[in-house]
Every structure is written in C-alpha cells, then in structure tokens.
Design an enzyme around this catalytic site. Structure first.
Site, mmCIF file in Angstrom:
data_model
loop_
_atom_site.group_PDB
_atom_site.id
_atom_site.type_symbol
_atom_site.label_atom_id
_atom_site.label_comp_id
_atom_site.label_asym_id
_atom_site.label_seq_id
_atom_site.Cartn_x
_atom_site.Cartn_y
_atom_site.Cartn_z
ATOM 1 N N GLU A 302 13.510 -71.775 46.093
ATOM 2 C CA GLU A 302 13.672 -72.677 47.538
ATOM 3 C C GLU A 302 13.276 -71.815 48.349
ATOM 4 O O GLU A 302 12.570 -72.325 49.634
ATOM 5 C CB GLU A 302 15.193 -72.948 47.732
ATOM 6 C CG GLU A 302 15.211 -73.724 48.832
ATOM 7 C CD GLU A 302 14.861 -74.982 49.164
ATOM 8 O OE1 GLU A 302 14.329 -75.267 50.283
ATOM 9 O OE2 GLU A 302 15.093 -75.917 47.971
ATOM 10 N N ASP A 306 10.956 -72.421 52.290
ATOM 11 C CA ASP A 306 11.616 -72.263 53.389
ATOM 12 C C ASP A 306 10.977 -71.105 54.526
ATOM 13 O O ASP A 306 10.595 -71.501 55.772
ATOM 14 C CB ASP A 306 12.953 -72.091 53.461
ATOM 15 C CG ASP A 306 13.781 -73.178 52.807
ATOM 16 O OD1 ASP A 306 13.001 -74.450 52.723
ATOM 17 O OD2 ASP A 306 14.797 -73.180 52.435
ATOM 18 N N SER A 549 13.438 -80.671 52.129
ATOM 19 C CA SER A 549 13.488 -79.040 52.179
ATOM 20 C C SER A 549 12.404 -78.571 52.943
ATOM 21 O O SER A 549 12.478 -77.263 53.579
ATOM 22 C CB SER A 549 13.423 -78.458 50.624
ATOM 23 O OG SER A 549 14.496 -78.935 49.934
#
Length: 634
Positions: A302, A306, A549
């Site tokens: 992830e 980000d 996200s």
C-alpha cells in the site's frame, strides 16, 4: 461461510443472548450486544474456566457530551476561537473519568470478590485493569466465554457470546469492557496454558483483514506522462492539472504531513526511485522520515501508492513522515497508532483496546517498550485503511471516534479513505434486514472510521474515458466505486446538517425502508479526489492502480500546502476541517461532481448531484479557491 458461521454461533451460544447469570443481590442490565461476528470467525469451544483474562474496563469519560461543541469552537470559521487548538494536557484533563466512576467500578469489582490489590487504574486514568479467570469474568459479566478461530488464518481469539451485562448502578460509569465482543484484538496465552499455539489477531495491514486495499488492472506496457492521456493514466501532472495545484512551500520547517501504514504493508525504496525517476527527477534518493511505531518497518505494498503521490505532490523541500505501525508478528490496529500520537490515550498495556499487542513482544517480534505518546502528530495525517461498522460494536467505535475528535482539538486533520465498494462494505458485503452481514443482503454497509463525524472521509472520482483533463470528473466507476452513505452508529453532526438535508429532500433514491439509515445519521464522504488509473511503481514494474487509497494521500498533500501558506504568515494549521468546508464561505471552493453513482447491495447506490452527495461529498479540491478562503480565516 457467513451463514455457516451464524448457524454455528447460534448452536454453540444458544441461550447466551437471553440467559443472565443473575446475582441474588445486584440486578444486571445488558451493556453491549452484537448479533453477528466478523466474517471467517466461528466459536470452537468453551474457554477453560481457569484461563487468565486481562480484563479491562473503559471508564465513562467526562464532558463527552460537550465534545462536538468544544471541537466546533476551535474549528468553525465563524467562531472567535477558530484555530486556538488545545494542548494535550488540556485534552487529557477535560475528558478524564470522574472520581465517582473510578470509585463505583472499583467498588463493584472488590465487592464481587476481586481483591483490591488486583485492581489497578492505568496511568491515563481511563481504564481499570485486573487479571481474572474466565470463571470470574463470566460471573462478573453474566456471560459465557468461547475460543473463536478464523477459518482462513487459523488465528484464535477469546471472547464472550452475544451479550455481556453490568450491574445497573455500574453501567453508566462504563463505556466498554474487553475482552468481550470486539474482534479488533487477539488473545495472549500464558505459558503452558490451554491455547496450544500463539494466537494473534488479524492484522489491519493484512489482505482480507479490513483495509481499503488498492486494486490494479496489471502492468503498464507504455507510460504516458502528458495531459492528453489523463483519461488513461493518472500521473502527478494530471493531479496538478485537475485541481490547479501549483505551490512552492515556504514554511516547511513548521509544516508537517504524515502517511500511516500498517505492517505488513510498506514500501520498497527502489520503487520510490523508479517512480521519481519518471515523474519527479529531483526527488530520486529521497525517503520519508520513518517513525517506527511498535516495530513497524519498511517493505512494500500500500505504501508505494501513498508515498509516491504524497511525496511528489508536496515536493522535495517538504518532508513527509511515515508512521509505520506494528511489527510483522503482532501486527497493529488503529489504537496502536493512537497510542503513539496521544499519550493520554494509552492504557496499562496498549491502546484504547487493552488487548492490543504487549511489548516487548514475547513471541519474537518488536522487543522495545510500548511506544506511548512518542509522536507530535503531523498537521495532516492520511490513512487508507478501514473496517466496516458492523465488524465492531457501537461502544467501541464511539470511544475510538472520540479520540479523533481529541486530535482535532489539538489541530490535527485526520483523513480516511471512504472505501472502494460503493454503498457495500469491504469485499462487497452488505447487510440483511436484521443488520447482519450477508453477501446477498440489500441493506447498505457503512465503513468505519469513515463514518466517524470527527474525521474527514475522502471518496473517489475519475477522468471519464475519452474526456480531457479540463472536463468535469465523475464519481469513480472504473474497477472501484466511491464508498459513501449513512452511518448506522453515529448521529449527523451539526456542521453537515444543511448540506445533507438538501440532498435527501431533492435527490434521495426511492429505496425500500431499511435500505439505508434515514434517521438523521452521519453522512459520508466529505470530499473526494481522483481514484482511477494511477501509475504506481510496484515491485519494479509500473501498474495501473485504483482506489480511495489514492484519493486520501492526494487530498492530504493539497491540504498540507494550505497549512504551509497559513504557517508562513503566522497563522495556525487548519486542524479539523469539516465545519469549515461545509460552511457558506467554502461553497465554491470545490469542483462539484454531478455525474456517476456508487453501486452496491443490488442497487445503483446513490447519485452524484449538485452540492453535497453521498458519493463524492462536496466535490474535489479547487486549490486556488481553497487557499484563498483559508488565508482569509484567522
């Protein structure tokens, strides 16, 4: 599997929801209930009566009835105290449980046979703690304890049935008791105890455990980095063009932005350089400032998404902090993060949920001490993970939501992704007519913490196929759908009342009663940003990635620039932004999204309409207008 779990639960627990282990002296009342357990969990056997439980009783906090009032006082643009954020000491003192609550709950425990020397008040004054046997806990709480096991991971958890009880005179002084009904935690075992293997909780960073995981359509053969192709691939120049985001930081020594990741999700340094080499050459070699919380470390997942976008958008001169949370053995929950951000939140052994990991880790993970209050929170913090409301109890969610309000009082902007499954929960799960999880249900399943009224929930938009970057976006309907809807737990905050009631009066879909909560509840998301076709370097390859996200860190970068500009002229950071962005002064500071829906649960979901809507919120950031409006505030 959900139906099987529910049937097994009914067979094993049988009368648990109706049987009260009544005391001949003290009448009891149900304190918390749950009708279903999270997907994959099932009871396997009764817990051994001599098994030791670390019983933790969360005391009712003082002044919570005034929490929203306090927060609006420092966050509403028309308040004379706008921007006068509180110190951590003032927060801790204001909400500390009363001496009466401490005395009442302690007295009940001692009178019930728990020796006074076994009952301790944790350092923050928020929890009473005592190690008790299963038999003692069952007598205290009028319930039965079982060992639960997760079908996919094999993880074990100790918990009670569907209800636990407290004496009538004690219940008003208690918010929640753990371990009982909450599956955001794990069981620890004593040496030689009845749980043969180490039992760990489901980690929030693990696939399937509740994160808003970004989706991908695979490896990209050819990379476009021109505005003419933003309908096919989103790169940093597309984001800047969409939101007119051009800014040169001036106060980086005062400003701060944080990105939260939960182990095992982390980033690969070479992926950062691969991304920067293509889209922000001056940042090759740049890394986030790592704050390792309880053993967090850098790997991959992830975080690539980000960090690549947050860092490239704020630019080389603005440091980005990575809050890497939890080790690879114990994992972490949202409470682990809150521990580190606010020392007043810590308890005897761990966060708001005292079942959180114990450190040093006896099972080979992080060997340091629990990191409590180690961090001065960044001015803006983005988190791209969530659970669904139904997975946790209302009391648990309300207690945690209050902690986000306290961070807001201290001047922190907390952003959470709204979810990627439209009006459905993670994985597309919905609710049946009884509010229980059901893949074939027709009732909407709100997310958490996205539904907490004291965070800012961020939905997703897209550049429509064939459209120009200058054309209006629509709600994201490629690969993912923007999460949005109405909470089943939290009431509607005053700051959004006018905007939400306008939507419901003009555009509410004509679904059957019970499809979504129409009783005046918190609505989300609050705003949105692009969430489709992001070019991301992952494991040495470029992939197309989709999800809220992406929307949350992009929004965080834009808001961080607003903070920089305010700090540069001697003003305070923007803090909790919701009362401001819903106010009339910011009516034209967003690009209104009026196309698209967020399907789920056998429906088209909601529709994006003029003004606020439960698909894209108030719209996407218009940076020059946002900046000008915030610079005009005190």
């Amino acid at each position: 599997m959900l139906l099987a779990s529910r049937l097994l639960l009914a067979v094993v627990l049988g009368l648990t929801s109706v049987v009260v282990f009544a005391s001949p002296v003290v009448p009891r009342v149900p304190h918390e209930r749950r009708s279903a357990i999270p997907h994959g969990w099932a009871p396997t056997r009764r817990a051994d009566s001599d098994f030791i439980i670390p019983l933790r009783i969360g005391l009712s906090q003082s002044n919570l009835q005034s929490l929203e009032e306090y927060l609006l006082d420092v966050s509403h643009p028309e308040s004379p105290n706008y921007g006068n954020h509180w110190s951590p000491a003032k927060v801790a003192e204001t909400f500390k449980p009363s001496a009466e609550s401490v005395s009442t709950v302690r007295g009940w425990l001692v009178e019930s046979g728990i020796g006074a020397e076994r009952v301790r008040l944790n350092p923050s004054g928020g929890w009473l703690v005592a190690n008790v046997t299963v038999a003692e806990a069952e007598e205290l709480l009028g319930t039965e304890y079982y060992v639960y096991e997760h079908a996919e991971t094999g993880h074990k958890q100790l918990g009670c049935g569907q209800t636990y009880h407290l004496p009538e005179h004690v219940s008003p002084h208690v918010e929640l008791v753990t371990p009982t009904l909450h599956f955001d935690a794990k069981v620890r075992h004593r040496r030689g105890g009845p749980l043969e293997k180490r039992s760990v909780k489901s980690k929030v960073g693990s696939p399937g455990s509740g994160p808003v995981s970004p989706k991908t359509t695979g490896i990209i053969k050819t990379i476009f980095n021109q505005l003419e192709h933003c309908d096919e691939q989103i790169t940093p120049i597309c984001v800047r063009a969409l939101y007119d985001f051009v800014y040169l930081p001036l106060a980086t020594h005062k400003n701060s932005i944080g990105i939260v990741e939960y182990t095992p999700q982390a980033y690969v340094p070479s992926d950062l350089d691969m991304f920067f080499g293509n889209f922000s050459a001056s940042q090759v070699g740049e890394r986030p400032n790592l704050i390792s919380i309880d053993g967090g470390f850098d790997v991959n997942g992830e975080s690539d998404l980000d960090l690549q976008y947050a860092m490239s958008l704020v630019g080389k001169s603005q440091p980005v902090t990575l809050y890497q949370t939890g080790d690879d053995v114990e994992g972490a929950s949202f409470n682990t993060l809150l521990d580190a951000l606010d020392g007043s939140y810590c308890t005897f052994e761990g966060g708001d949920d005292p079942e959180d990991p114990a450190y040093p880790d006896p099972f080979g993970g992080y060997q340091g001490d629990l990191q409590c209050g180690i961090v001065t929170p960044a001015h803006v913090i983005s988190t791209s993970y969530s659970y669904d409301e139904w997975e946790l109890t209302p009391a648990y969610e309300q207690r945690q939501c209050a902690e986000y309000a306290k961070l807001g009082l201290m001047g922190v902007t907390m952003l959470y992704s709204s979810g990627d499954y439209g009006v459905a929960g993670n994985g597309g799960i919905c609710l049946d007519s009884d509010g229980e999880p059901d893949f074939f249900g027709t009732s909407f399943a709100p997310s958490f913490p996205g539904s907490c009224p004291f965070i800012t929930s961020v939905g997703a938009t897209q550049v429509n196929p064939g459209a120009k970057v200058t054309d209006p976006e629509s709600a994201c309907m490629q690969v993912i759908f923007s999460g949005g809807g109405f909470s089943n737990v939290f009431a509607m905050p005053s700051y959004q009342k006018s905007a939400v009631e306008h939507y419901l009066s003009k555009y509410a879909p004509a679904y059957p009663a019970g499809t979504f909560n129409t009783s005046g509840s918190r609505a989300y998301p609050d705003l949105s940003a692009n969430g489709a076709n992001y070019v991301v370097a992952v494991q040495g390859e470029f992939e197309l990635v989709y999800g809220t996200s992406a929307s949350s860190p992009v929004t965080a970068a834009i808001l961080s620039a607003v903070n920089d500009a305010r700090l540069a002229i001697g003003k305070k950071p923007i803090g909790f932004i919701n009362p401001t962005i819903y106010s009339g002064a910011f009516q034209h500071a967003f690009n209104d999204i009026t196309n698209g829906t967020n399907p789920g649960c056998g429906t088209d979901g909601f529709t994006a309409e003029p003004g606020w809507d439960p698909v894209t919120g108030l719209g996407t950031p218009n940076f020059p207008r946002l900046l000008a409006s915030w610079l005009l505030l005190p």
